[in-house]
Design an enzyme around this catalytic site. Structure first.
Site, PDB file in Angstrom:
ATOM      1  N   ASP A   3      13.596   3.013  10.777  1.00  0.00           N
ATOM      2  CA  ASP A   3      12.666   2.182  11.609  1.00  0.00           C
ATOM      3  C   ASP A   3      12.153   3.622  12.410  1.00  0.00           C
ATOM      4  O   ASP A   3      12.503   3.371  13.737  1.00  0.00           O
ATOM      5  CB  ASP A   3      13.831   0.937  12.382  1.00  0.00           C
ATOM      6  CG  ASP A   3      12.893   0.387  13.442  1.00  0.00           C
ATOM      7  OD1 ASP A   3      11.221  -0.059  13.395  1.00  0.00           O
ATOM      8  OD2 ASP A   3      13.361  -0.361  14.308  1.00  0.00           O
ATOM      9  N   VAL A   4      10.427   2.869  11.803  1.00  0.00           N
ATOM     10  CA  VAL A   4       9.929   3.867  12.980  1.00  0.00           C
ATOM     11  C   VAL A   4       9.585   3.452  14.212  1.00  0.00           C
ATOM     12  O   VAL A   4       8.921   4.580  15.574  1.00  0.00           O
ATOM     13  CB  VAL A   4       8.523   3.673  11.420  1.00  0.00           C
ATOM     14  CG1 VAL A   4       8.602   4.118  10.167  1.00  0.00           C
ATOM     15  CG2 VAL A   4       7.647   2.726  12.252  1.00  0.00           C
ATOM     16  N   LYS A  51      -4.955  -0.944  15.577  1.00  0.00           N
ATOM     17  CA  LYS A  51      -5.205   0.331  14.647  1.00  0.00           C
ATOM     18  C   LYS A  51      -6.749   1.139  15.583  1.00  0.00           C
ATOM     19  O   LYS A  51      -6.771   2.506  14.669  1.00  0.00           O
ATOM     20  CB  LYS A  51      -6.235  -0.060  13.897  1.00  0.00           C
ATOM     21  CG  LYS A  51      -5.479  -1.517  12.354  1.00  0.00           C
ATOM     22  CD  LYS A  51      -4.024  -0.272  11.837  1.00  0.00           C
ATOM     23  CE  LYS A  51      -2.577  -1.160  11.190  1.00  0.00           C
ATOM     24  NZ  LYS A  51      -2.377  -0.110  10.130  1.00  0.00           N
ATOM     25  N   ILE A  74       0.729  -1.169  -0.266  1.00  0.00           N
ATOM     26  CA  ILE A  74      -0.109  -0.105   0.021  1.00  0.00           C
ATOM     27  C   ILE A  74       0.800   1.652   0.223  1.00  0.00           C
ATOM     28  O   ILE A  74       0.436   2.197  -0.640  1.00  0.00           O
ATOM     29  CB  ILE A  74      -0.323  -0.261   1.613  1.00  0.00           C
ATOM     30  CG1 ILE A  74      -1.555  -1.382   1.097  1.00  0.00           C
ATOM     31  CG2 ILE A  74      -1.341   1.733   1.492  1.00  0.00           C
ATOM     32  CD1 ILE A  74      -2.398  -1.179   2.105  1.00  0.00           C
ATOM     33  N   TYR A 111      -3.138  -6.726  16.784  1.00  0.00           N
ATOM     34  CA  TYR A 111      -3.440  -5.421  15.571  1.00  0.00           C
ATOM     35  C   TYR A 111      -4.556  -4.860  14.946  1.00  0.00           C
ATOM     36  O   TYR A 111      -4.553  -3.708  15.148  1.00  0.00           O
ATOM     37  CB  TYR A 111      -3.687  -6.490  14.540  1.00  0.00           C
ATOM     38  CG  TYR A 111      -3.881  -5.597  12.996  1.00  0.00           C
ATOM     39  CD1 TYR A 111      -2.240  -4.923  11.905  1.00  0.00           C
ATOM     40  CD2 TYR A 111      -4.645  -6.034  12.192  1.00  0.00           C
ATOM     41  CE1 TYR A 111      -2.714  -4.181  11.109  1.00  0.00           C
ATOM     42  CE2 TYR A 111      -4.778  -4.785  10.768  1.00  0.00           C
ATOM     43  CZ  TYR A 111      -4.351  -4.507  10.149  1.00  0.00           C
ATOM     44  OH  TYR A 111      -3.581  -3.478   9.315  1.00  0.00           O
ATOM     45  N   ASN A 152       2.480   4.762   7.481  1.00  0.00           N
ATOM     46  CA  ASN A 152       1.297   3.637   6.317  1.00  0.00           C
ATOM     47  C   ASN A 152       2.216   2.445   7.346  1.00  0.00           C
ATOM     48  O   ASN A 152       1.449   1.953   7.282  1.00  0.00           O
ATOM     49  CB  ASN A 152       1.504   4.233   5.201  1.00  0.00           C
ATOM     50  CG  ASN A 152       1.473   2.877   4.556  1.00  0.00           C
ATOM     51  OD1 ASN A 152       0.132   2.094   4.666  1.00  0.00           O
ATOM     52  ND2 ASN A 152       2.282   1.987   3.911  1.00  0.00           N
TER      53      ASN A 152
HETATM   54  P1  NAD Z   1       3.138  -4.635   3.336  1.00  0.00           P
HETATM   55  O1  NAD Z   1       3.895  -5.251   4.707  1.00  0.00           O
HETATM   56  O2  NAD Z   1       2.665  -5.201   2.382  1.00  0.00           O
HETATM   57  O3  NAD Z   1       4.633  -3.827   3.630  1.00  0.00           O
HETATM   58  C1  NAD Z   1       4.530  -2.601   5.248  1.00  0.00           C
HETATM   59  C2  NAD Z   1       6.117  -2.232   4.489  1.00  0.00           C
HETATM   60  O4  NAD Z   1       6.472  -1.433   5.905  1.00  0.00           O
HETATM   61  C3  NAD Z   1       7.098  -3.225   4.488  1.00  0.00           C
HETATM   62  O5  NAD Z   1       8.192  -2.708   3.040  1.00  0.00           O
HETATM   63  C4  NAD Z   1       8.175  -3.621   5.913  1.00  0.00           C
HETATM   64  O6  NAD Z   1       9.492  -3.035   5.218  1.00  0.00           O
HETATM   65  C5  NAD Z   1       7.948  -1.960   6.238  1.00  0.00           C
HETATM   66  N1  NAD Z   1       8.102  -1.940   7.257  1.00  0.00           N
HETATM   67  C6  NAD Z   1       7.534  -2.750   8.453  1.00  0.00           C
HETATM   68  N2  NAD Z   1       8.182  -2.316   9.644  1.00  0.00           N
HETATM   69  C7  NAD Z   1       8.453  -1.423   9.016  1.00  0.00           C
HETATM   70  C8  NAD Z   1       9.222  -0.397  10.470  1.00  0.00           C
HETATM   71  N3  NAD Z   1       9.569  -0.374  11.619  1.00  0.00           N
HETATM   72  N4  NAD Z   1       9.947   0.482  10.102  1.00  0.00           N
HETATM   73  C9  NAD Z   1       9.973   0.826   8.762  1.00  0.00           C
HETATM   74  N5  NAD Z   1       8.959   0.047   7.858  1.00  0.00           N
HETATM   75  C10 NAD Z   1       8.692  -0.411   8.051  1.00  0.00           C
HETATM   76  O7  NAD Z   1       1.755  -4.454   4.421  1.00  0.00           O
HETATM   77  P2  NAD Z   1       0.660  -3.341   3.247  1.00  0.00           P
HETATM   78  O8  NAD Z   1      -0.331  -4.765   3.003  1.00  0.00           O
HETATM   79  O9  NAD Z   1       0.898  -2.466   2.725  1.00  0.00           O
HETATM   80  O10 NAD Z   1       0.136  -2.208   4.700  1.00  0.00           O
HETATM   81  C11 NAD Z   1       0.604  -1.106   4.720  1.00  0.00           C
HETATM   82  C12 NAD Z   1      -0.392  -0.684   5.816  1.00  0.00           C
HETATM   83  O11 NAD Z   1      -1.339  -0.884   5.778  1.00  0.00           O
HETATM   84  C13 NAD Z   1       0.256  -0.838   7.002  1.00  0.00           C
HETATM   85  O12 NAD Z   1      -0.043  -0.454   8.255  1.00  0.00           O
HETATM   86  C14 NAD Z   1      -1.373  -2.027   6.769  1.00  0.00           C
HETATM   87  O13 NAD Z   1      -1.553  -2.882   8.667  1.00  0.00           O
HETATM   88  C15 NAD Z   1      -2.294  -1.804   6.544  1.00  0.00           C
HETATM   89  N6  NAD Z   1      -3.418  -2.149   6.445  1.00  0.00           N
HETATM   90  C16 NAD Z   1      -2.965  -3.205   5.167  1.00  0.00           C
HETATM   91  C17 NAD Z   1      -4.004  -3.775   4.648  1.00  0.00           C
HETATM   92  C18 NAD Z   1      -3.640  -5.483   3.785  1.00  0.00           C
HETATM   93  O14 NAD Z   1      -4.949  -6.639   3.758  1.00  0.00           O
HETATM   94  N7  NAD Z   1      -3.203  -5.622   3.135  1.00  0.00           N
HETATM   95  C19 NAD Z   1      -5.573  -3.698   4.868  1.00  0.00           C
HETATM   96  C20 NAD Z   1      -6.064  -2.649   5.788  1.00  0.00           C
HETATM   97  C21 NAD Z   1      -4.613  -1.821   6.806  1.00  0.00           C
END
Ligand code: NAD
Length: 267
Positions: free
Chosen positions: A75-76, A173, A30, A169, A102
């Site tokens: 690292d956030v 959220k 995302i 989780y 994000n």
């Molecule tokens: P993803 O796991 O594909 O990507 C997340 C990215 O964040 C990765 O590149 C990872 O390296 C990075 N990351 C993880 N921990 C980190 C840290 N401590 N510091 C910096 N970077 C870090 O996830 P996604 O599916 O793209 O999700 C992105 C956001 O959307 C998240 O907050 C997730 O909770 C939310 N979300 C996802 C979905 C879904 O269905 N995919 C649905 C609702 C919400």
């Protein structure tokens, strides 16, 4: 005679030319789609990720589209990393107008099985990480008197997912939503808007990999049957919201959440 419409034409108010943005977790999924959307709308974009190579790859994709970009490893969960991330952007561009917090992680685990370690790990990224980034962003937005902070929450902030169990989780959220509202109220008079986006099930690589497993194959039909639209979101379905919240067109909106879930939360 009605009131005079004094604003710029509507599509101009969606444009991000001259704006600078960062997207955490921008190295895939995302966040990557958000980075592309903001860049396509005119912003310079810093792609921030825990995994340096991912950030670099997406920054390169943006450059190939003619978008000014930066790759930042951070690292956030670490305050120093968040502060350095902002400093890097200020050194390069002198301004930060848009912060998209994000990065997030999740896990499936029954509540009675959750360990303290599991609780801390997810809370650190999803709650502490969002706060540290928002705080660091606001500190440079305040002197400018303008800024847009956009946090990625989830429909899991509103509902308890089924059938998988994910109390940690979901709780983090829901916390992101209330953090968003609270920061919005604190910073509104400093010109900073804080809103969130709550995606439903979204077809990212991680979700696709999961769906290839036996557990995932069991879950998918249940998820789809509970989604009025009958399908998962594509990451591109979420891009309009991030541009809207980042742009001048939404300047009166703060403390709000945009749910994009194919109708899941309606049932
Ligand atoms: P993803 O796991 O594909 O990507 C997340 C990215 O964040 C990765 O590149 C990872 O390296 C990075 N990351 C993880 N921990 C980190 C840290 N401590 N510091 C910096 N970077 C870090 O996830 P996604 O599916 O793209 O999700 C992105 C956001 O959307 C998240 O907050 C997730 O909770 C939310 N979300 C996802 C979905 C879904 O269905 N995919 C649905 C609702 C919400």
């Amino acid at each position: 005679m009605d009131v005079v419409l004094e604003a710029k034409p509507i599509l101009e108010r969606f444009q991000l030319d001259g704006r600078t943005a960062l997207v955490t977790g921008g190295g895939q999924g995302i966040g990557r789609a958000f980075a592309h959307a903001l860049g396509e709308a005119g912003a310079s974009v810093a792609v921030v990720d825990l995994v340096k190579e991912r950030a670099e790859e997406v920054a390169q994709e943006l450059s190939e589209k003619g978008i000014t970009s930066l790759a930042i490893k951070a690292d956030v969960t670490q305050k120093d990393d968040c502060d350095t991330m902002i400093q890097t952007i200020m050194d390069a561009w002198g301004t930060l107008t848009i912060g998209v917090n994000n990065a997030g992680i999740g896990d499936w685990m029954a509540a009675e099985e959750v360990t303290e370690e599991n609780w801390d790990k997810i809370n650190n990224v999803n709650l502490k990480g969002v706060f540290l980034c928002a705080q660091a962003e606001a500190k440079v937005m305040m002197p400018a008197g303008y800024g847009k902070i956009i946090n990625t929450a989830s429909m899991s902030a509103w509902i308890a997912n089924y059938p998988q169990k994910q109390v940690v989780y979901n709780t983090t959220k829901a916390g992101v939503l209330h953090m968003t509202r609270t920061l919005a109220s604190e910073w509104a008079d400093r010109g900073i808007r804080v809103n969130s986006i709550s995606p439903g099930y979204t077809r990212t690589k991680l979700v696709e990999d999961l769906l290839a497993t036996p557990v995932g194959q069991e879950m998918a039909p249940k998820w789809l049957s509970m989604t009025p639209a009958g399908k998962m979101a594509e990451v591109t379905d979420l891009q309009g919201a991030v541009v809207f919240l980042a742009a001048q067109v939404s300047d009166f909106m703060t403390g709000s959440d945009m749910i994009i879930d194919g109708g899941y939360c309606t049932w």
